[in-house]
Design a protein around this motif. Sequence first.
Motif, PDB file in Angstrom:
ATOM      1  N   SER A 109       8.588 -14.003   1.451  1.00 54.18           N
ATOM      2  CA  SER A 109       9.132 -14.674   2.447  1.00 54.18           C
ATOM      3  C   SER A 109       8.123 -15.587   3.494  1.00 54.18           C
ATOM      4  CB  SER A 109      10.231 -13.909   3.380  1.00 54.18           C
ATOM      5  OG  SER A 109       9.526 -12.890   4.159  1.00 54.18           O
ATOM      6  N   ALA A 110       7.102 -14.959   3.759  1.00 57.71           N
ATOM      7  CA  ALA A 110       5.846 -15.792   4.498  1.00 57.71           C
ATOM      8  C   ALA A 110       5.005 -16.390   3.737  1.00 57.71           C
ATOM      9  CB  ALA A 110       5.079 -14.500   5.176  1.00 57.71           C
ATOM     10  N   SER A 111       5.133 -16.432   2.507  1.00 56.14           N
ATOM     11  CA  SER A 111       4.034 -17.213   1.685  1.00 56.14           C
ATOM     12  C   SER A 111       4.741 -18.609   1.333  1.00 56.14           C
ATOM     13  CB  SER A 111       3.448 -16.646   0.314  1.00 56.14           C
ATOM     14  OG  SER A 111       4.709 -16.093  -0.449  1.00 56.14           O
ATOM     15  N   ALA A 112       5.977 -18.445   1.142  1.00 62.34           N
ATOM     16  CA  ALA A 112       6.841 -19.957   0.762  1.00 62.34           C
ATOM     17  C   ALA A 112       6.306 -20.278  -0.549  1.00 62.34           C
ATOM     18  CB  ALA A 112       6.539 -20.977   1.855  1.00 62.34           C
ATOM     19  N   GLN A 113       5.776 -21.365  -0.577  1.00 62.06           N
ATOM     20  CA  GLN A 113       5.623 -21.855  -2.017  1.00 62.06           C
ATOM     21  C   GLN A 113       4.093 -21.550  -2.430  1.00 62.06           C
ATOM     22  OE1 GLN A 113       7.865 -23.256  -3.941  1.00 62.06           O
ATOM     23  NE2 GLN A 113       9.332 -23.151  -2.074  1.00 62.06           N
ATOM     24  N   ASN A 114       3.427 -20.674  -1.711  1.00 57.61           N
ATOM     25  CA  ASN A 114       2.038 -20.296  -2.201  1.00 57.61           C
ATOM     26  C   ASN A 114       2.086 -19.380  -3.519  1.00 57.61           C
ATOM     27  OD1 ASN A 114       0.912 -21.620  -0.134  1.00 57.61           O
ATOM     28  ND2 ASN A 114       0.728 -19.949   1.293  1.00 57.61           N
ATOM     29  N   LYS A 115       1.025 -19.226  -4.115  1.00 57.12           N
ATOM     30  CA  LYS A 115       1.066 -18.420  -5.061  1.00 57.12           C
ATOM     31  C   LYS A 115       1.356 -16.911  -4.925  1.00 57.12           C
ATOM     32  CE  LYS A 115      -2.233 -16.817  -8.915  1.00 57.12           C
ATOM     33  NZ  LYS A 115      -3.676 -17.174  -9.563  1.00 57.12           N
ATOM     34  N   ARG A 116       2.178 -16.242  -5.485  1.00 51.14           N
ATOM     35  CA  ARG A 116       2.655 -14.970  -5.276  1.00 51.14           C
ATOM     36  C   ARG A 116       2.397 -14.202  -6.423  1.00 51.14           C
ATOM     37  NH1 ARG A 116       7.351 -18.113  -3.382  1.00 51.14           N
ATOM     38  NH2 ARG A 116       8.435 -17.266  -5.173  1.00 51.14           N
ATOM     39  N   ARG A 117       2.380 -12.627  -6.094  1.00 51.03           N
ATOM     40  CA  ARG A 117       2.048 -11.679  -7.015  1.00 51.03           C
ATOM     41  C   ARG A 117       3.496 -11.220  -7.156  1.00 51.03           C
ATOM     42  NH1 ARG A 117      -3.140  -9.957  -7.815  1.00 51.03           N
ATOM     43  NH2 ARG A 117      -2.482  -7.946  -8.529  1.00 51.03           N
ATOM     44  N   THR A 118       3.666 -10.604  -8.419  1.00 52.87           N
ATOM     45  CA  THR A 118       4.941 -10.111  -8.506  1.00 52.87           C
ATOM     46  C   THR A 118       5.197  -8.632  -8.003  1.00 52.87           C
ATOM     47  OG1 THR A 118       4.210  -8.880 -10.577  1.00 52.87           O
ATOM     48  CG2 THR A 118       5.056 -11.427 -10.756  1.00 52.87           C
ATOM     49  N   GLN A 119       6.605  -8.233  -8.063  1.00 55.20           N
ATOM     50  CA  GLN A 119       6.768  -6.938  -7.224  1.00 55.20           C
ATOM     51  C   GLN A 119       6.087  -5.834  -7.999  1.00 55.20           C
ATOM     52  OE1 GLN A 119      10.780  -5.972  -5.656  1.00 55.20           O
ATOM     53  NE2 GLN A 119      10.599  -4.225  -6.954  1.00 55.20           N
ATOM     54  N   GLY A 120       5.997  -6.061  -9.323  1.00 56.76           N
ATOM     55  CA  GLY A 120       5.458  -4.895 -10.389  1.00 56.76           C
ATOM     56  C   GLY A 120       3.974  -4.723  -9.949  1.00 56.76           C
ATOM     57  N   GLU A 121       3.202  -5.661  -9.619  1.00 56.21           N
ATOM     58  CA  GLU A 121       2.039  -5.625  -9.434  1.00 56.21           C
ATOM     59  C   GLU A 121       1.714  -4.827  -8.105  1.00 56.21           C
ATOM     60  OE1 GLU A 121       1.135  -9.762  -9.624  1.00 56.21           O
ATOM     61  OE2 GLU A 121       0.601  -9.491 -11.722  1.00 56.21           O
ATOM     62  N   MET A 122       2.422  -5.294  -7.123  1.00 61.39           N
ATOM     63  CA  MET A 122       2.316  -4.602  -5.633  1.00 61.39           C
ATOM     64  C   MET A 122       2.793  -2.991  -5.962  1.00 61.39           C
ATOM     65  SD  MET A 122       1.933  -4.462  -2.560  1.00 61.39           S
ATOM     66  CE  MET A 122       2.138  -6.164  -1.737  1.00 61.39           C
ATOM     67  N   LEU A 123       3.670  -2.576  -6.807  1.00 63.34           N
ATOM     68  CA  LEU A 123       3.969  -1.169  -7.068  1.00 63.34           C
ATOM     69  C   LEU A 123       2.936  -0.461  -7.679  1.00 63.34           C
ATOM     70  CD1 LEU A 123       7.920  -1.597  -8.055  1.00 63.34           C
ATOM     71  CD2 LEU A 123       6.791  -1.081  -5.950  1.00 63.34           C
ATOM     72  N   VAL A 124       2.202  -1.322  -8.481  1.00 58.15           N
ATOM     73  CA  VAL A 124       1.066  -0.516  -9.273  1.00 58.15           C
ATOM     74  C   VAL A 124       0.059  -0.106  -8.166  1.00 58.15           C
ATOM     75  CG1 VAL A 124      -0.863  -0.902 -10.839  1.00 58.15           C
ATOM     76  CG2 VAL A 124       1.327  -1.644 -11.537  1.00 58.15           C
ATOM     77  N   VAL A 125      -0.132  -1.112  -7.392  1.00 57.07           N
ATOM     78  CA  VAL A 125      -1.048  -0.697  -6.281  1.00 57.07           C
ATOM     79  C   VAL A 125      -0.581   0.462  -5.336  1.00 57.07           C
ATOM     80  CG1 VAL A 125      -2.250  -1.801  -4.149  1.00 57.07           C
ATOM     81  CG2 VAL A 125      -2.112  -3.135  -6.033  1.00 57.07           C
ATOM     82  N   ALA A 126       0.625   0.499  -5.064  1.00 54.46           N
ATOM     83  CA  ALA A 126       1.328   1.644  -4.182  1.00 54.46           C
ATOM     84  C   ALA A 126       1.096   2.842  -4.920  1.00 54.46           C
ATOM     85  CB  ALA A 126       2.854   1.110  -3.968  1.00 54.46           C
ATOM     86  N   SER A 127       1.021   2.859  -6.305  1.00 55.97           N
ATOM     87  CA  SER A 127       0.775   4.178  -6.874  1.00 55.97           C
ATOM     88  C   SER A 127      -0.411   4.734  -6.692  1.00 55.97           C
ATOM     89  CB  SER A 127       1.015   3.977  -8.540  1.00 55.97           C
ATOM     90  OG  SER A 127       2.096   3.397  -8.891  1.00 55.97           O
ATOM     91  N   GLY A 128      -1.556   4.078  -6.647  1.00 55.59           N
ATOM     92  CA  GLY A 128      -2.704   4.453  -6.078  1.00 55.59           C
ATOM     93  C   GLY A 128      -2.942   4.910  -4.729  1.00 55.59           C
ATOM     94  N   VAL A 129      -2.183   4.114  -3.766  1.00 54.03           N
ATOM     95  CA  VAL A 129      -2.208   4.357  -2.442  1.00 54.03           C
ATOM     96  C   VAL A 129      -1.384   5.814  -2.165  1.00 54.03           C
ATOM     97  CG1 VAL A 129      -1.613   3.628  -0.324  1.00 54.03           C
ATOM     98  CG2 VAL A 129      -2.438   2.017  -1.878  1.00 54.03           C
ATOM     99  N   GLY A 130      -0.528   6.116  -2.757  1.00 50.60           N
ATOM    100  CA  GLY A 130       0.284   7.128  -2.451  1.00 50.60           C
ATOM    101  C   GLY A 130      -0.326   8.624  -2.792  1.00 50.60           C
ATOM    102  N   VAL A 131      -1.234   8.554  -3.771  1.00 55.71           N
ATOM    103  CA  VAL A 131      -2.182   9.924  -4.191  1.00 55.71           C
ATOM    104  C   VAL A 131      -3.237   9.698  -2.984  1.00 55.71           C
ATOM    105  CG1 VAL A 131      -3.763  10.882  -5.809  1.00 55.71           C
ATOM    106  CG2 VAL A 131      -1.462   9.759  -6.460  1.00 55.71           C
ATOM    107  N   ALA A 132      -3.964   8.589  -2.854  1.00 55.07           N
ATOM    108  CA  ALA A 132      -4.970   8.730  -1.862  1.00 55.07           C
ATOM    109  C   ALA A 132      -4.639   9.139  -0.625  1.00 55.07           C
ATOM    110  CB  ALA A 132      -5.643   7.268  -1.678  1.00 55.07           C
ATOM    111  N   SER A 133      -3.273   8.801  -0.326  1.00 56.98           N
ATOM    112  CA  SER A 133      -2.924   9.046   1.204  1.00 56.98           C
ATOM    113  C   SER A 133      -2.473  10.526   1.194  1.00 56.98           C
ATOM    114  CB  SER A 133      -1.635   8.288   1.689  1.00 56.98           C
ATOM    115  OG  SER A 133      -2.236   6.717   1.707  1.00 56.98           O
ATOM    116  N   CYS A 134      -2.200  10.942   0.072  1.00 55.58           N
ATOM    117  CA  CYS A 134      -1.995  12.581   0.036  1.00 55.58           C
ATOM    118  C   CYS A 134      -3.096  13.426   0.402  1.00 55.58           C
ATOM    119  CB  CYS A 134      -1.152  13.124  -1.018  1.00 55.58           C
ATOM    120  SG  CYS A 134       0.670  12.602  -0.989  1.00 55.58           S
ATOM    121  N   PHE A 135      -4.317  13.209  -0.443  1.00 53.50           N
ATOM    122  CA  PHE A 135      -5.233  13.992  -0.468  1.00 53.50           C
ATOM    123  C   PHE A 135      -6.734  13.240  -0.016  1.00 53.50           C
ATOM    124  CE2 PHE A 135      -2.829  15.454  -4.313  1.00 53.50           C
ATOM    125  CZ  PHE A 135      -2.103  16.437  -3.716  1.00 53.50           C
TER     126      PHE A 135
END
Length: 690
Positions: free
Chosen positions: A206-232
């Motif tokens: 919503s903030a980037s408007a017509q700019n180049k956007r990454r897909t939701q799947g790519e953000m979820l791949v990043v979130a996978s690593g963040v979840g483990v890193a934030s646990c341990f």
Amino acid sequence: MERVCMSFMCSDENEQHGMLQARSQPESTQETLIISSESQWKPWKSARSQIRGFTSGVRRAMRSLAELEWYCYIALGVLTALMSFFMDLIVAKVLRAHQWLYNSLEGNVLLQFLCWTLYPACMCALSTSFSHSICSQSAGSGLPEMRVIISGVQMPDYLSLSNLFAKFVGLICTLSAGSTVFLGKVGPFVHLSHMVGAYLHRLYVSASAQNKRRTQGEMLVVASGVGVASCFGAPISGVLFSIEVMGSHYSVRDYCPCFFAAVCGALTFRLLAVCSGEHETVQALFKTSFPNELPYQLPELLMFALLGLLCGAVSCVYLFSHRWILRFVKTSKFISRFIATEKALYSAVVAFLLALVTFPHFTGSFMASKLTMKQLLFSLIENIQWNSISHNATVMQESHHFLQEWNPPGISIFQTLGCFILIKIWLLVLACTLPLPAGYFMPVFIFGAALGRFLGEVLAYLFPNGISPASVINPGGYAVVGAGAFAGAVTHTLSPALCALEMTGQSTHLMPVLIATLIANALARSRNQPSFYDGISLIKKLPHLPSLIRACPKLSSIPIGRFVVPVGCVLQRGERAPRVKQILECSTETDLPVVDTLDSPTLLGTVTREHLQAFLLENQNQVSCKSLEDTCPIQPVRLQLSTETTVRQAHCIMSVVREQHLFVTEKGKFCGVITWNEMKKTIEALAKEV
């Protein structure tokens, strides 16, 4: 009326002129002027302009440093770490209160029994009822479902904010039940990280408007690593986890964002521990102090390899038992009906049985049941030989409380470790059936540490002075190796090996951990047995693509032309409204293929359902309506397969581009479609034939 007109003038002459002009204007024009002036007036113009200028300057400064998506990665890491830290803080206080209550009832076995059994039963019932009342998708680990979402399947309920709230509160209740239930938080917390990432992705779009956007799947791949890193606080193993577990194909462009967000999450998690006074500086979560000069002797590498074989063999038993009990619960009419109607009661009954077995005045005295999950892991990786200390009464009295739990009066450490290994594995299998938010990585990690500790204590007993006179045997090192090897064998990954080193800060045991984990993985993968998460996906029948290597490597060269599904509804380029209406009524597809003619089915492209409905609406009252190609835009097919395409090539394409169905042609002639589910059935059927 005059007052409104005068507000737009600046000199006296212009004021008089404006008053006369306003009187001479028609009434409708004056009303328009009044309405526009009232709608445009806003208070504090100077303050608003200053704030607007300040925010624009901040935005320009931020954009000069990095793109907006990188700030989303920072927010993802920080928010996930905050959730993890405060969850641990709340759970620790609740467990401490329960331990205080249990100790206060010392001398009354009945009251202690009720306190020990009813407390986890109530917490599990509360977790189940709360999570299912808010969002039924919040139960379980959530990792198998997230793998399906990352692969391209739409499951929006698993990423909703209501699911985030339900899973967060439900997971706190589950962890508050303590080591009695023996469940962790890694899987659900990775799911929580995905939900935060999905919400940040929506904000970014919503903030980037017509700019180049990454897909939701790519953000979820990043979130996978963040979840483990934030646990341990382990960013490297978190990135490796996202590569191994969350997808069959990993895009290299996700590596840097995933690493950056994981470091932000791990650093925030460790800084919060320093600010709270838990640690003096940023360090490993389970810090060890093994000797660096000679941490292990060369002949011990054979013992570490033996530990890998032991972990692999036990993991096969555990994985088989886990799949069997999940299948039994699902197929048993009585149990499945009982869980469907009385989920909270089922959780309470199972938790009560688990607490009954682990009651300290019963079998719990043989398995250190009073220790929490963190205390169990801390005690198992301690840099001391329990057996040698247990024979010294003076040292035993001065030793840590953890050792006294593992070595109560009249019971040897071999008995407690043996009972822990033999009983906990079946209790964990039973706990996996609970319909509540729960993780299973930390329990298998601790169980592997117990296996390693047992072997280390046996070797320390057989060789009290070491295998060679250079140094003595350190059972804590075997616990670290066993934790990584068993967790890696259960998940069929190597990331737990690195996670064990990052959690303990013990880089000296890098080679033993890798050797044991590789051997355990080789044994666990024998006979193409599915991993823990693959087993859950198979039981739940989730639409995932199984690995060709694990299913059958011989499938790679078989063409997919034998398994193409014919499409029932195909449009010709010259179709009229009656035929289009008939096809829309008998089809539910969003995109329908368009061919030249049925006699010469050259694939031209696809037409969306919305365009076809607009085509019918435009031509419903015309006697001689236009044809389909005159009105509807025919979109060309961006990707299509040939009948000579092999199963391996089709599997790779569908995994990488995350498409749910692909059209198949032969020399340009349309043959049919290959879907995600059909590909899965094809692989499974061919694996059985071969």
